[in-house]
Design an enzyme around this catalytic site. Structure first.
Site, PDB file in Angstrom:
ATOM      1  N   ASN A   1     -14.739   1.863   2.639  1.00 32.46           N
ATOM      2  CA  ASN A   1     -13.946   0.930   2.336  1.00 32.46           C
ATOM      3  C   ASN A   1     -14.552  -0.531   2.348  1.00 32.46           C
ATOM      4  O   ASN A   1     -15.272  -1.029   3.322  1.00 32.46           O
ATOM      5  CB  ASN A   1     -12.629   0.886   3.253  1.00 32.46           C
ATOM      6  CG  ASN A   1     -11.963   2.439   3.352  1.00 32.46           C
ATOM      7  OD1 ASN A   1     -11.451   2.803   2.056  1.00 32.46           O
ATOM      8  ND2 ASN A   1     -12.184   3.049   4.217  1.00 32.46           N
TER       9      ASN A   1
ATOM     10  N   CYS B   1      -5.407   6.253   7.996  1.00 30.44           N
ATOM     11  CA  CYS B   1      -4.726   5.088   7.152  1.00 30.44           C
ATOM     12  C   CYS B   1      -3.873   4.304   7.865  1.00 30.44           C
ATOM     13  O   CYS B   1      -2.770   4.902   8.430  1.00 30.44           O
ATOM     14  CB  CYS B   1      -3.782   6.020   6.037  1.00 30.44           C
ATOM     15  SG  CYS B   1      -3.288   4.753   4.601  1.00 30.44           S
TER      16      CYS B   1
ATOM     17  N   GLU C   1     -10.606   0.325  -1.584  1.00 37.31           N
ATOM     18  CA  GLU C   1     -10.746   1.768  -0.856  1.00 37.31           C
ATOM     19  C   GLU C   1     -11.311   3.135  -1.373  1.00 37.31           C
ATOM     20  O   GLU C   1     -11.023   3.294  -2.551  1.00 37.31           O
ATOM     21  CB  GLU C   1      -9.333   2.078  -0.311  1.00 37.31           C
ATOM     22  CG  GLU C   1      -8.367   1.108   0.312  1.00 37.31           C
ATOM     23  CD  GLU C   1      -7.100   1.587   1.085  1.00 37.31           C
ATOM     24  OE1 GLU C   1      -7.421   2.640   1.971  1.00 37.31           O
ATOM     25  OE2 GLU C   1      -6.055   1.187   0.515  1.00 37.31           O
TER      26      GLU C   1
ATOM     27  N   CYS D   1      -4.602  -2.674   3.198  1.00 36.51           N
ATOM     28  CA  CYS D   1      -5.526  -1.756   3.666  1.00 36.51           C
ATOM     29  C   CYS D   1      -5.267  -1.925   5.480  1.00 36.51           C
ATOM     30  O   CYS D   1      -5.866  -2.979   5.701  1.00 36.51           O
ATOM     31  CB  CYS D   1      -6.927  -1.438   3.355  1.00 36.51           C
ATOM     32  SG  CYS D   1      -7.906  -0.176   4.320  1.00 36.51           S
TER      33      CYS D   1
ATOM     34  N   HIS E   1     -15.951   0.946   7.272  1.00 36.64           N
ATOM     35  CA  HIS E   1     -15.577  -0.184   6.448  1.00 36.64           C
ATOM     36  C   HIS E   1     -17.038  -1.449   6.604  1.00 36.64           C
ATOM     37  O   HIS E   1     -17.796  -0.972   7.410  1.00 36.64           O
ATOM     38  CB  HIS E   1     -14.431  -1.116   7.315  1.00 36.64           C
ATOM     39  CG  HIS E   1     -13.172  -0.313   7.390  1.00 36.64           C
ATOM     40  ND1 HIS E   1     -12.147  -0.648   6.186  1.00 36.64           N
ATOM     41  CD2 HIS E   1     -12.701   0.670   8.141  1.00 36.64           C
ATOM     42  CE1 HIS E   1     -11.138   0.256   6.495  1.00 36.64           C
ATOM     43  NE2 HIS E   1     -11.223   1.008   7.712  1.00 36.64           N
TER      44      HIS E   1
ATOM     45  N   THR F   1      -6.324  -0.165   8.075  1.00 33.20           N
ATOM     46  CA  THR F   1      -7.521   0.132   8.902  1.00 33.20           C
ATOM     47  C   THR F   1      -8.545  -0.930   8.345  1.00 33.20           C
ATOM     48  O   THR F   1      -9.289  -1.617   9.065  1.00 33.20           O
ATOM     49  CB  THR F   1      -8.394   1.358   8.663  1.00 33.20           C
ATOM     50  OG1 THR F   1      -8.326   1.714   7.155  1.00 33.20           O
ATOM     51  CG2 THR F   1      -7.222   2.510   9.375  1.00 33.20           C
ATOM     52  N   GLY F   2      -8.483  -1.343   7.212  1.00 33.15           N
ATOM     53  CA  GLY F   2      -9.461  -2.510   6.494  1.00 33.15           C
ATOM     54  C   GLY F   2      -9.033  -3.964   7.385  1.00 33.15           C
ATOM     55  O   GLY F   2      -9.810  -4.634   7.532  1.00 33.15           O
TER      56      GLY F   2
ATOM     57  N   ASN G   1       1.128  -1.289  -0.134  1.00 30.58           N
ATOM     58  CA  ASN G   1       0.129  -0.071   0.182  1.00 30.58           C
ATOM     59  C   ASN G   1       1.029   1.307   0.059  1.00 30.58           C
ATOM     60  O   ASN G   1       1.692   1.403   1.005  1.00 30.58           O
ATOM     61  CB  ASN G   1      -0.992  -0.059   1.124  1.00 30.58           C
ATOM     62  CG  ASN G   1      -2.023   0.838   1.366  1.00 30.58           C
ATOM     63  OD1 ASN G   1      -2.628   1.072   2.453  1.00 30.58           O
ATOM     64  ND2 ASN G   1      -2.520   1.509   0.130  1.00 30.58           N
TER      65      ASN G   1
END
Length: 261
Positions: A176, A74, A194, A203, A146, A205-206, A13
């Protein structure tokens, strides 16, 4: 105007890092400039821009998505940001970094950095779709929204060039979307679209939202570590007894230079 930049990534990323201690770049960082920097053919190429701002009480991470929009948080980006502060600004761990989602604390163990992402907010059930396929999803906020959907095969999500369908009443500012399959005990793999960037290689946070949703589905005790495989590598996530989500993974700086984009 030309100004320095660095390029870094966390599990592929990738980000353009703009040192801006005195905020001289801020006025020029409009959405068009962000899009130009992130363009993979005519620019430097990235999933987003991390602007490093020095404030009286510490460093602030100003994060912009590749389309120029502003994002609250992020997860992979903050590890890259911490790597930059440590290697280029001499900041030591543990490190406190200000974000639009509050202060995050970063620690390190060799090449691996751990970010305390704070408490998750688990919301209701929702639904996402790609083409004619739809799946039930769990709404989890990690400072940004999310939708986590468990699928039989990650290929079912298609190319993810277009944003998956979602309920605009639930996600008025976009979402997301993570598609997840199980790989083993406390081990999952995911793909992600995203908002503001499209499908990315990872990702952070994902991955945190996925670990939370999976722990809830498993009725796993707090403190259970989940391995989350992403196309660009692997992250490890723990939802602690004191309601913190700790995400661990690599972060690298791979290039630097000067740009007038």
């Amino acid at each position: 105007m030309s100004y320095p930049f660095l390029k870094g990534h966390g599990t592929e990323n990738d980000f353009v890092v703009l040192p801006d201690p005195d905020e001289s770049v801020h006025g020029d960082l409009d959405p068009d400039r962000v899009r130009a920097l992130c363009d993979r053919r005519s620019g430097i190429g990235a999933d987003g821009v991390l602007r490093a701002v020095r404030r009286d009480d510490g460093w602030f991470m100003d994060y912009r998505n590749a389309d120029g929009s502003i994002s609250e948080m992020c997860g992979n980006g903050i590890r890259v940001f911490a790597r930059y502060l440590h290697e280029r600004q001499g900041e030591d761990f543990p490190m406190r970094i200000q974000t639009r989602d509050g202060v995050k604390v970063l620690t390190n163990d060799g090449d691996q950095l751990t970010a305390d992402m704070g408490a998750p907010v688990v919301l209701g059930a929702t639904e996402v779709s790609v083409g004619h396929l739809s799946w039930a999803a769990r709404h989890v906020s990690m400072g940004n929204p999310h939708a986590v959907a468990f699928v039989d095969d990650l290929a079912d999500a298609g190319s993810l060039l277009e944003a998956p369908g979602h309920d605009p009443a639930v996600y008025p500012e976009g979402v997301n979307v993570e598609f997840v399959v199980r790989r083993g005990t406390h081990h999952v793999a995911m793909r992600v679209h995203e908002r503001g960037a499209g499908e990315t290689r990872s990702c952070g946070t994902g991955a945190c939202a996925v670990a939370v949703a999976t722990a809830l589905a498993d009725d796993a005790p707090r403190g259970t570590t989940y391995r989350v495989d992403v196309p660009g590598g692997t992250l490890h996530v723990v939802w602690t007894d004191d309601d913190r989500v700790l995400m661990t993974g690599p972060a690298e700086l791979v290039a630097e230079g000067t740009t007038d984009l």
